[in-house]
Design an enzyme around this catalytic site. Structure first.
Site, PDB file in Angstrom:
ATOM      1  N   ASN A   7       0.876  -1.176   0.000  1.00  0.00           N
ATOM      2  CA  ASN A   7       0.000   0.000   0.000  1.00  0.00           C
ATOM      3  C   ASN A   7       0.911   1.222   0.000  1.00  0.00           C
ATOM      4  O   ASN A   7       1.518   1.541   1.016  1.00  0.00           O
ATOM      5  CB  ASN A   7      -0.890  -0.023   1.253  1.00  0.00           C
ATOM      6  CG  ASN A   7      -1.656   1.267   1.449  1.00  0.00           C
ATOM      7  OD1 ASN A   7      -1.726   2.103   0.547  1.00  0.00           O
ATOM      8  ND2 ASN A   7      -2.236   1.435   2.629  1.00  0.00           N
ATOM      9  N   LYS A   9       0.122   4.261  -0.206  1.00  0.00           N
ATOM     10  CA  LYS A   9      -0.496   5.473   0.361  1.00  0.00           C
ATOM     11  C   LYS A   9      -0.249   6.648  -0.593  1.00  0.00           C
ATOM     12  O   LYS A   9      -0.227   6.439  -1.804  1.00  0.00           O
ATOM     13  CB  LYS A   9       0.026   5.721   1.782  1.00  0.00           C
ATOM     14  CG  LYS A   9      -0.095   4.448   2.642  1.00  0.00           C
ATOM     15  CD  LYS A   9       0.113   4.650   4.100  1.00  0.00           C
ATOM     16  CE  LYS A   9      -0.069   3.316   4.815  1.00  0.00           C
ATOM     17  NZ  LYS A   9      -0.025   3.426   6.256  1.00  0.00           N
ATOM     18  N   HIS A  85      -9.528   1.312   4.528  1.00  0.00           N
ATOM     19  CA  HIS A  85      -8.244   1.433   5.230  1.00  0.00           C
ATOM     20  C   HIS A  85      -8.427   2.351   6.444  1.00  0.00           C
ATOM     21  O   HIS A  85      -9.218   3.288   6.411  1.00  0.00           O
ATOM     22  CB  HIS A  85      -7.179   2.004   4.285  1.00  0.00           C
ATOM     23  CG  HIS A  85      -5.818   1.968   4.912  1.00  0.00           C
ATOM     24  ND1 HIS A  85      -5.372   2.982   5.716  1.00  0.00           N
ATOM     25  CD2 HIS A  85      -4.841   1.027   4.895  1.00  0.00           C
ATOM     26  CE1 HIS A  85      -4.157   2.662   6.163  1.00  0.00           C
ATOM     27  NE2 HIS A  85      -3.812   1.481   5.671  1.00  0.00           N
ATOM     28  N   GLU A  87      -6.819   4.741   7.542  1.00  0.00           N
ATOM     29  CA  GLU A  87      -6.652   6.190   7.318  1.00  0.00           C
ATOM     30  C   GLU A  87      -7.897   6.782   6.664  1.00  0.00           C
ATOM     31  O   GLU A  87      -8.239   7.944   6.911  1.00  0.00           O
ATOM     32  CB  GLU A  87      -5.380   6.429   6.484  1.00  0.00           C
ATOM     33  CG  GLU A  87      -4.138   6.190   7.352  1.00  0.00           C
ATOM     34  CD  GLU A  87      -2.942   5.603   6.635  1.00  0.00           C
ATOM     35  OE1 GLU A  87      -2.855   5.713   5.410  1.00  0.00           O
ATOM     36  OE2 GLU A  87      -2.087   5.011   7.329  1.00  0.00           O
ATOM     37  N   GLU A 154      -5.837  -5.049  10.268  1.00  0.00           N
ATOM     38  CA  GLU A 154      -4.798  -4.062  10.547  1.00  0.00           C
ATOM     39  C   GLU A 154      -5.089  -3.375  11.874  1.00  0.00           C
ATOM     40  O   GLU A 154      -5.934  -2.466  11.937  1.00  0.00           O
ATOM     41  CB  GLU A 154      -4.761  -3.011   9.425  1.00  0.00           C
ATOM     42  CG  GLU A 154      -4.375  -3.602   8.082  1.00  0.00           C
ATOM     43  CD  GLU A 154      -3.722  -2.557   7.188  1.00  0.00           C
ATOM     44  OE1 GLU A 154      -2.602  -2.801   6.752  1.00  0.00           O
ATOM     45  OE2 GLU A 154      -4.326  -1.490   6.977  1.00  0.00           O
ATOM     46  N   GLY A 160       2.246   1.989  10.872  1.00  0.00           N
ATOM     47  CA  GLY A 160       3.248   3.044  10.714  1.00  0.00           C
ATOM     48  C   GLY A 160       3.947   3.400  12.018  1.00  0.00           C
ATOM     49  O   GLY A 160       4.701   4.368  12.072  1.00  0.00           O
ATOM     50  N   SER A 196       3.100  -2.390  10.257  1.00  0.00           N
ATOM     51  CA  SER A 196       4.526  -2.495  10.592  1.00  0.00           C
ATOM     52  C   SER A 196       5.164  -3.824  10.183  1.00  0.00           C
ATOM     53  O   SER A 196       6.022  -4.353  10.887  1.00  0.00           O
ATOM     54  CB  SER A 196       4.742  -2.222  12.085  1.00  0.00           C
ATOM     55  OG  SER A 196       4.301  -0.905  12.397  1.00  0.00           O
TER      56      SER A 196
END
Ligand code: PGA
Length: 234
Positions: A7, A9, A85, A87, A154, A160, A196
């Site tokens: 991904n 991003k 996702h 985010e 996730e 991250g 991660s």
């Protein structure tokens, strides 16, 4: 065979993607490699690497300035789309209902949705991890979904952040998801772990029962980081 999805991003460029695909083409692996990239990079062709978007619109077409429909994503040759996702859920207020509408659009256009679920740190600390996973899976999957979907677990607090849950926590989450999928008539649906993941932990994570692959953010941007993840498992 594992699924290794990247991904990107809001990172990269068309030339960076071409260069990554060039590097990946010489990697000896039977694993399925997918790169989910910004809309503007879709359309870069490869026989070895499948591409996907990081979102699709919940709508089919029309007056939705700035949105990109699943049909448009399919038109680029992309086969996958991440939906829900963390985010998107955090910064664009996407709920399970919205995610389900997006996954429905993806499926209607021949795109395999990679549906993300996972708990925040607050939810984890409140002991709600399993509840959030269960509602995320049950409510984000279209009711008429066939098996042509992928789930990504996730844990949002770990994305991250260089943090990962324990192996036992990952196994508990993935076993729960596998059981829910079986209950929904979707046994065998791949379930990826994301947050991660890097070369040094990928093989261990993918050895955990019910982990069918990984969704990789930061470590998918450079081939020196991504290739060791792809080759860490047969
Ligand atoms: P990360 O991101 O690998 O950088 O933690 C994972 C993701 O957001 O999909």
């Amino acid at each position: 065979m594992k699924i290794i999805a990247g991904n990107w991003k809001m990172n990269g460029s068309r030339s960076a993607l071409e260069s990554m695909i060039h590097d990946l083409e010489s990697v000896d692996t039977e694993n399925k490699v997918i790169l989910c990239v910004p809309f503007t990079m879709l359309g870069v062709k490869s026989d070895r690497v499948a591409t996907g978007s990081q979102d699709v619109s919940a709508h089919t077409h029309g007056a939705f300035t700035g949105e990109v429909s699943a049909a448009m994503v399919a038109d680029t040759g992309a086969k996958y789309a991440i939906v829900g996702h963390s985010e998107r859920r955090a910064y664009h207020n996407e709920t399970n209902d919205i995610v389900r509408a997006k996954a429905t659009q993806a499926l209607a256009n021949g795109i395999t949705p990679i549906i993300c679920v996972g708990e925040t740190m607050d939810e984890k600390q409140a002991g709600k991890t399993m509840e959030i996973i269960e509602s995320g899976v049950r409510e984000s999957i279209p009711t008429d979904a066939s098996s042509d979907i992928i789930i990504a677990y996730e844990p949002r607090w770990a994305i991250g952040a260089g943090l990962t849950p324990t192996d036992a926590e990952i196994e508990e989450a993935h076993t729960l998801i596998a059981n829910i999928l079986a209950d929904m008539g979707l046994a065998g649906t791949p379930v990826l772990y994301g947050a991660s993941v890097k070369g040094s932990n990928a093989a261990q994570i993918m050895s955990i029962p019910n982990v069918d692959g990984v969704l990789v953010g930061g470590a998918s941007l450079k081939s020196d980081d991504f290739i060791p993840i792809i080759t860490s498992v047969k």
